[in-house]
Write a protein that holds these residues in place. Structure first.
Motif, PDB file in Angstrom:
ATOM      1  N   ASN A 262      19.090  19.556  24.694  1.00 45.11           N
ATOM      2  CA  ASN A 262      19.830  18.619  24.020  1.00 45.11           C
ATOM      3  C   ASN A 262      20.928  17.629  24.946  1.00 45.11           C
ATOM      4  OD1 ASN A 262      19.141  19.534  21.665  1.00 45.11           O
ATOM      5  ND2 ASN A 262      21.120  20.538  20.971  1.00 45.11           N
ATOM      6  N   ARG A 263      21.300  18.257  26.135  1.00 46.92           N
ATOM      7  CA  ARG A 263      22.105  17.646  27.141  1.00 46.92           C
ATOM      8  C   ARG A 263      21.131  16.652  27.795  1.00 46.92           C
ATOM      9  NH1 ARG A 263      27.107  17.520  26.086  1.00 46.92           N
ATOM     10  NH2 ARG A 263      26.272  17.966  24.016  1.00 46.92           N
ATOM     11  N   LEU A 264      19.993  16.834  28.080  1.00 46.03           N
ATOM     12  CA  LEU A 264      19.244  16.098  29.188  1.00 46.03           C
ATOM     13  C   LEU A 264      18.521  14.964  28.116  1.00 46.03           C
ATOM     14  CD1 LEU A 264      17.230  18.625  31.246  1.00 46.03           C
ATOM     15  CD2 LEU A 264      19.068  16.980  31.635  1.00 46.03           C
TER      16      LEU A 264
ATOM     17  N   ILE B 227      30.677  20.038  19.998  1.00 46.15           N
ATOM     18  CA  ILE B 227      29.270  19.700  19.851  1.00 46.15           C
ATOM     19  C   ILE B 227      28.384  20.618  20.763  1.00 46.15           C
ATOM     20  CG2 ILE B 227      27.518  17.732  20.589  1.00 46.15           C
ATOM     21  CD1 ILE B 227      29.271  17.371  17.883  1.00 46.15           C
ATOM     22  N   PRO B 228      28.638  20.938  22.005  1.00 47.60           N
ATOM     23  CA  PRO B 228      27.694  21.874  22.575  1.00 47.60           C
ATOM     24  C   PRO B 228      27.814  23.211  21.996  1.00 47.60           C
ATOM     25  CG  PRO B 228      29.057  20.691  24.157  1.00 47.60           C
ATOM     26  CD  PRO B 228      29.621  20.545  23.063  1.00 47.60           C
ATOM     27  N   LEU B 229      28.996  23.746  21.303  1.00 49.30           N
ATOM     28  CA  LEU B 229      29.061  24.836  20.430  1.00 49.30           C
ATOM     29  C   LEU B 229      28.258  24.686  19.280  1.00 49.30           C
ATOM     30  CD1 LEU B 229      30.077  27.692  19.865  1.00 49.30           C
ATOM     31  CD2 LEU B 229      32.243  26.391  18.794  1.00 49.30           C
ATOM     32  N   LEU B 230      28.170  23.424  18.698  1.00 44.76           N
ATOM     33  CA  LEU B 230      27.175  23.354  17.763  1.00 44.76           C
ATOM     34  C   LEU B 230      25.732  23.301  18.152  1.00 44.76           C
ATOM     35  CD1 LEU B 230      27.280  22.490  14.620  1.00 44.76           C
ATOM     36  CD2 LEU B 230      26.957  20.408  14.999  1.00 44.76           C
ATOM     37  N   ASP B 231      25.341  23.028  19.338  1.00 46.79           N
ATOM     38  CA  ASP B 231      24.001  23.127  19.738  1.00 46.79           C
ATOM     39  C   ASP B 231      23.693  24.675  19.822  1.00 46.79           C
ATOM     40  OD1 ASP B 231      23.671  20.343  20.041  1.00 46.79           O
ATOM     41  OD2 ASP B 231      24.394  20.198  22.276  1.00 46.79           O
ATOM     42  N   ILE B 232      24.538  25.422  20.435  1.00 47.04           N
ATOM     43  CA  ILE B 232      24.448  26.876  20.700  1.00 47.04           C
ATOM     44  C   ILE B 232      24.224  27.699  19.152  1.00 47.04           C
ATOM     45  CG2 ILE B 232      25.235  29.062  21.710  1.00 47.04           C
ATOM     46  CD1 ILE B 232      26.825  27.334  23.825  1.00 47.04           C
ATOM     47  N   LEU B 233      25.240  27.196  18.404  1.00 40.98           N
ATOM     48  CA  LEU B 233      25.001  27.618  17.052  1.00 40.98           C
ATOM     49  C   LEU B 233      23.671  27.518  16.278  1.00 40.98           C
ATOM     50  CD1 LEU B 233      28.588  27.151  15.517  1.00 40.98           C
ATOM     51  CD2 LEU B 233      27.705  29.593  16.446  1.00 40.98           C
ATOM     52  N   GLN B 234      23.299  26.153  16.411  1.00 48.54           N
ATOM     53  CA  GLN B 234      22.056  25.769  15.710  1.00 48.54           C
ATOM     54  C   GLN B 234      20.902  26.758  16.649  1.00 48.54           C
ATOM     55  OE1 GLN B 234      19.643  21.751  15.154  1.00 48.54           O
ATOM     56  NE2 GLN B 234      20.426  21.929  16.858  1.00 48.54           N
TER      57      GLN B 234
END
Length: 578
Positions: free
Chosen positions: A560-562, A101-108
């Motif tokens: 996204n994390r916050l 999910i964090p990787l998906l955030d980065i890819l996005q």
């Protein structure tokens, strides 16, 4: 074999009718069109050869539109496969989720230009001597603009399944394959169809960038509607631009009638409800297919094979009923080791990236990119707030009213699918003549491509609210703010979270082309991280490209994390059906 023979003996019951003839003619016509359009992707090409140039002759537009549409549909198919695999693993594996999910955030958050800069040379090497390498690079760029939204939607659907249905699969001891095909995919279908529609429309936004590729210090332009518009803007040819806009509008309406409208009408059968809904969306093509005998005959012939595959996959994926449970202490130790490894990997990558950037870039410029990121973040927040206020009531109205949905679907599909950057030349002329700063006008340009994620997800969320729940509220006289507080907001909240996170990611990505716009020799530039990345990418400045993309990724992942992850947990724990 005996079943197939008996079906063949009864073939007289499946005599062709007018609907079957229409389907056969349409299928052969589609195959002929695919053969004609795809042939252009296999011509010889060795850099620095010149790709056949794009012409502004309107007679060439149908071919260019077909080439771009083919790339879009291939990218959509790849995005759907990626969505099913990636979303399933992220939703079902707790430790993998911490990475995926964090990787998906980065890819996005990585701009399409960033993917193109890294992958084009590899795709050309993968298909030496053929234009297929550039075609694959273009399709991959479109894929990166479609896949993340669909994956977030599928992941969110799997994490918010109704509890009672989840318990039923456990009671009946369904295998993972049976659970996937009988519960998870059907439950997510409405949201997945509407998000696929949105992703397909969002892909048009980056067609121009994906069809004008820079590699090996040379620029190659693939035949397509995006390249046609780029050339028309460079030459300030308003007539050619008008032809391109008309061609895009006709294509979007055609795709809606032949592809999306049948899918939306078909997906209605996956609604989770006890009572019968009002007349839902309809499609003349779906009615034609249902009236034909040929599809039913093909389904009967292939039924034994499909049943055999279903049984095999069910046996392979059967869930173990008796397995040794790890102790709570051992699970805690494994989690600590796993988290430590992830932290060490992240720290190593951060140090390597920082060393690479700081060898060419000063600390002061790093601080400047952070300030530019804050400026772009402000535009993203304004877009999200106004997009939510404007489009949430509209999406709920469309999702609650089948009659309005039949009228509004092609309209919103046209608005969302129409490439917003095709309108940028007109917006640029308007900003120049009115003196509006792009620092404010950039918000409008970003919203043209990003706001639709909120609308489409809210529509899907409203449609997923069971009809019996809405009828009960209406019978009890629940209206106004009480209805919104007790039914509508809890019902659409998980879908709105998905729409918000993808709209934010889309806005960050759109800032690359929204914070620098041109008309002929005139260029308007906004203060922001998107303009910085576009500028250094144009000059091929790799350390600053890494700095800009990395800074944008930090902003997106941190935001996204916050915010969004906490809202996701709220949707999973409090706002879910059942």
């Amino acid at each position: 074999m005996r079943q197939i023979f008996s079906i063949w003996k009864d073939r007289d019951r499946f005599s062709f009718g007018p609907a079957d003839i229409a389907i056969v003619i349409g299928a052969f016509g589609l195959l002929a069109l695919l053969a004609r359009v795809s042939a252009g992707a296999f011509i010889s090409f060795i850099p620095p050869d010149v790709v056949p140039s794009v012409s502004l002759d309107p007679a060439a537009l149908p071919y260019y539109v077909a080439r771009s549409a083919l790339r879009m549909f291939i990218a959509l198919g790849c995005s759907l496969l990626f969505t099913m695999v990636y979303g399933y693993i992220a939703a079902h594996n707790r430790r993998a989720e911490r990475v995926l999910i964090p990787l998906l955030d980065i890819l996005q958050s990585v701009p399409v230009l960033g993917f193109l800069s890294v992958t084009v040379t590899g795709f050309i090497a993968l298909f030496p001597g053929s234009l297929l390498g550039l075609e694959t690079a273009s399709i991959f760029a479109i894929f990166t603009s479609q896949a993340w939204n669909m994956t977030f939607s599928f992941y969110q659907s799997l994490r918010t399944l109704p509890r009672e249905l989840d318990e039923v699969t456990s009671v009946y001891r369904l295998s993972r394959w049976e659970r996937f095909t009988r519960l998870e995919v059907p439950s997510s279908m409405i949201g997945l169809v509407w998000n696929s529609m949105m992703s397909f429309g969002g892909g048009w936004f980056f067609v121009a960038a994906s069809e004008a590729i820079s590699v090996l210090n040379a620029k190659y332009t693939l035949p397509g509607i995006g390249a046609y518009v780029t050339l028309a803007v460079e030459r300030q040819d308003m007539r050619a631009l008008a032809y391109a806009l008309l061609a895009m509008a006709l294509l979007i309406l055609l795709v809606d009638q032949l592809f999306w409208r049948p899918l939306v009408a078909w997906a209605e059968k996956f609604r989770l409800e006890l009572s019968t809904a009002d007349a839902g969306p309809t499609s003349w093509l779906l009615n034609l297919i249902r009236a034909a005998r040929l599809p039913r005959f093909i389904a009967r012939v292939t039924g034994p094979v499909r049943g055999w595959l279903d049984r095999i996959l069910s046996r392979v994926t059967v869930q173990r009923l008796h397995h040794r449970e790890r102790s709570e202490r051992s699970e805690r130790v494994i989690d600590i080791i796993y988290n430590a490894l992830l932290l060490a990997l992240a720290a190593t990558l951060f140090m390597l990236g920082g060393r690479f950037v700081l060898s060419e870039v000063s600390i002061g410029e790093v601080g400047t990119t952070v300030l530019l990121g804050l400026a772009t973040l402000g535009r993203v927040i304004v877009l999200l707030v106004f997009g939510t206020i404007i489009w949430t009531p509209v999406g709920v109205a469309i999702g609650f009213s089948p009659r309005l949905s039949r009228f509004a679907q092609p309209v919103v599909q046209l608005l969302a699918s129409f490439p917003a950057n095709f309108l940028f030349p007109f917006a640029t002329l308007f900003f120049i003549r009115t003196g509006i700063s792009l620092n404010w006008g950039g918000i409008l340009l970003m919203s043209l491509g990003a706001q639709w994620y909120i609308l489409f997800n809210v529509i899907a969320g409203a449609m997923s609210i069971p009809t019996d729940l809405r009828e009960m509220s209406r019978n009890m006289g629940v209206r106004g703010w009480l209805l919104w507080r007790t039914v509508i907001i809890p019902g659409v909240f998980p879908a709105w979270v998905t729409g918000g996170i993808t709209a934010a990611g889309g806005a960050w990505n759109a800032s690359i082309v929204s914070e620098i716009v041109t008309w002929g020799s005139t260029t308007l530039t906004a203060t922001g991280l998107g303009a910085y990345i576009a500028r250094v990418t144009e000059h091929g400045d790799w350390p600053r490209i890494v700095l800009g993309v990395g800074t944008m990724s930090v902003f997106v992942v941190g935001f996204n994390r916050l915010l969004w992850r906490r809202l996701y947990r709220l949707a999973e724990t409090r706002y879910r059906l059942g």
